[in-house]
Design a protein around this motif. Sequence first.
Motif, short mmCIF file in Angstrom:
data_model
loop_
_atom_site.label_atom_id
_atom_site.label_comp_id
_atom_site.label_asym_id
_atom_site.label_seq_id
_atom_site.Cartn_x
_atom_site.Cartn_y
_atom_site.Cartn_z
N SER A 155 37.29 51.48 40.33
CA SER A 155 37.83 51.87 41.63
C SER A 155 38.10 50.63 42.45
CB SER A 155 36.85 52.78 42.38
OG SER A 155 36.64 53.99 41.68
N VAL A 156 39.14 50.72 43.26
CA VAL A 156 39.47 49.60 44.14
C VAL A 156 40.02 50.15 45.45
CG1 VAL A 156 41.82 49.38 43.21
CG2 VAL A 156 40.73 47.40 44.30
N GLN A 157 39.73 49.45 46.51
CA GLN A 157 40.23 49.85 47.82
C GLN A 157 41.72 49.51 47.88
OE1 GLN A 157 37.33 50.86 49.54
NE2 GLN A 157 38.66 51.96 50.96
N GLU A 158 42.47 50.35 48.52
CA GLU A 158 43.89 50.09 48.73
C GLU A 158 44.07 48.71 49.38
OE1 GLU A 158 45.64 53.14 51.08
OE2 GLU A 158 47.70 52.59 50.58
N ALA A 159 45.07 47.97 48.88
CA ALA A 159 45.43 46.62 49.35
C ALA A 159 44.52 45.52 48.78
CB ALA A 159 45.44 46.51 50.87
N GLU A 160 43.46 45.89 48.08
CA GLU A 160 42.60 44.89 47.46
C GLU A 160 43.11 44.54 46.06
OE1 GLU A 160 40.74 44.36 50.71
OE2 GLU A 160 39.78 43.41 48.98
N THR A 161 42.41 43.60 45.45
CA THR A 161 42.77 43.13 44.10
C THR A 161 41.74 43.62 43.09
OG1 THR A 161 43.89 41.16 44.93
CG2 THR A 161 43.10 41.08 42.66
N VAL A 162 42.22 44.00 41.93
CA VAL A 162 41.33 44.49 40.87
C VAL A 162 41.73 43.86 39.54
CG1 VAL A 162 42.77 46.52 40.38
CG2 VAL A 162 40.32 46.57 39.83
N THR A 163 40.75 43.62 38.70
CA THR A 163 41.01 43.05 37.37
C THR A 163 40.46 43.98 36.30
OG1 THR A 163 40.95 40.78 38.21
CG2 THR A 163 40.64 41.09 35.84
N LEU A 164 41.33 44.33 35.35
CA LEU A 164 40.94 45.18 34.22
C LEU A 164 40.77 44.29 32.99
CD1 LEU A 164 42.21 47.13 36.30
CD2 LEU A 164 43.16 48.41 34.40
N SER A 165 39.69 44.50 32.28
CA SER A 165 39.36 43.63 31.15
C SER A 165 39.88 44.18 29.83
CB SER A 165 37.84 43.45 31.04
OG SER A 165 37.32 42.90 32.22
N CYS A 166 40.18 43.26 28.92
CA CYS A 166 40.61 43.63 27.57
C CYS A 166 40.27 42.49 26.64
CB CYS A 166 42.11 43.92 27.53
SG CYS A 166 42.77 44.19 25.86
N THR A 167 39.64 42.80 25.54
CA THR A 167 39.44 41.81 24.48
C THR A 167 39.98 42.40 23.19
OG1 THR A 167 37.21 42.63 24.01
CG2 THR A 167 37.41 40.77 25.55
N TYR A 168 40.32 41.52 22.27
CA TYR A 168 40.89 41.98 21.01
C TYR A 168 40.36 41.10 19.89
CZ TYR A 168 43.97 38.10 22.04
OH TYR A 168 44.46 36.86 22.35
N ASP A 169 40.49 41.60 18.70
CA ASP A 169 40.04 40.85 17.54
C ASP A 169 41.18 40.80 16.54
OD1 ASP A 169 37.60 41.20 14.88
OD2 ASP A 169 38.32 39.42 15.92
N THR A 170 41.51 39.61 16.08
CA THR A 170 42.58 39.45 15.11
C THR A 170 42.43 38.14 14.37
OG1 THR A 170 44.98 39.42 14.83
CG2 THR A 170 44.10 38.33 16.79
#
Lengths: 113, 116
Positions: free
Chosen positions: A12-27
Amino acid sequence: AQTVTQSQPEMSVQEAETVTLSCTYDTSESDYYLFWYKQPPSRQMILVIRQEAYKQQNATENRFSVNFQKAAKSFSLKISDSQLGDAAMYFCAYRNRDDKIIFGKGTRLHILP
Amino acid sequence: NAGVTQTPKFRILKIGQSMTLQCTQDMNHNYMYWYRQDPGMGLKLIYYSVGAGITDKGEVPNGYNVSRSTTEDFPLRLELAAPSQTSVYFCASSYVGKVPTYNEQFFGPGTRLTVL
C-alpha cells in the motif's frame, strides 16, 4: 529453468508518494529481457516498462522507473507520485532466449487516498 | 487496429463438456501464446505457436489442444472440461524477427472460464 520471484504479495502507498515493488529472478542466460506488466481490475495486461539485460542504464517511462541490478538478478519497479489509477496487480516477467515469458506471482498495489 | 481479441469473455461449462476459446490478432505477429491465470498466481504458458502450422507445448498443456492454420487465429480447445480448468485464459502475440529485441507480448482481454 528460469524463475521469477515477487516477495511482496500486497503493498500500500499513499497517493502522491513513491513506492518500490521488488522482483528477483534466476537464470543462467547472459542476455535476456525483463518487463513489468500492470493488471488493473479489468484484467487487461498492460506493459509498463521493459529492460534489456545488456543495457546498464535503468529504463524510465514517465513516473515509472526500474532499478536493474544484473549481478544481483534484481529488477525492482519504482512508481513516483502514485495515483489512484496505479492500483492494480503488477507482474514482473522474464523473457528467455526461446521467446517464452516467465511471470512472477504478482504484487497487488493499493493506493490510499 | 483491434490488437488481440478473444471470445467469449465469460463461459460456464459443465464437467465433460468441450469448448473452443477463440483468439485473433491483426498485427501480423508471427508468435502467439495461450496462458492461464489461476487466482493469486501469475500467468502460466499452455501452448504457443511460432507461425502458421507450428505449435508447441508450454508449461501446462494437459487437457488442451491448439491449432494455427492462419497467422491471425490461434484457437484453444478444451475437450473434456474439468474443475481444475477453471481459470482466466489469456491469448497473446508478438513479432519475433531475426534481430534480437524486446519482442514484447500484447495480450487480449482474457476469457473467464468456470467449470462446474
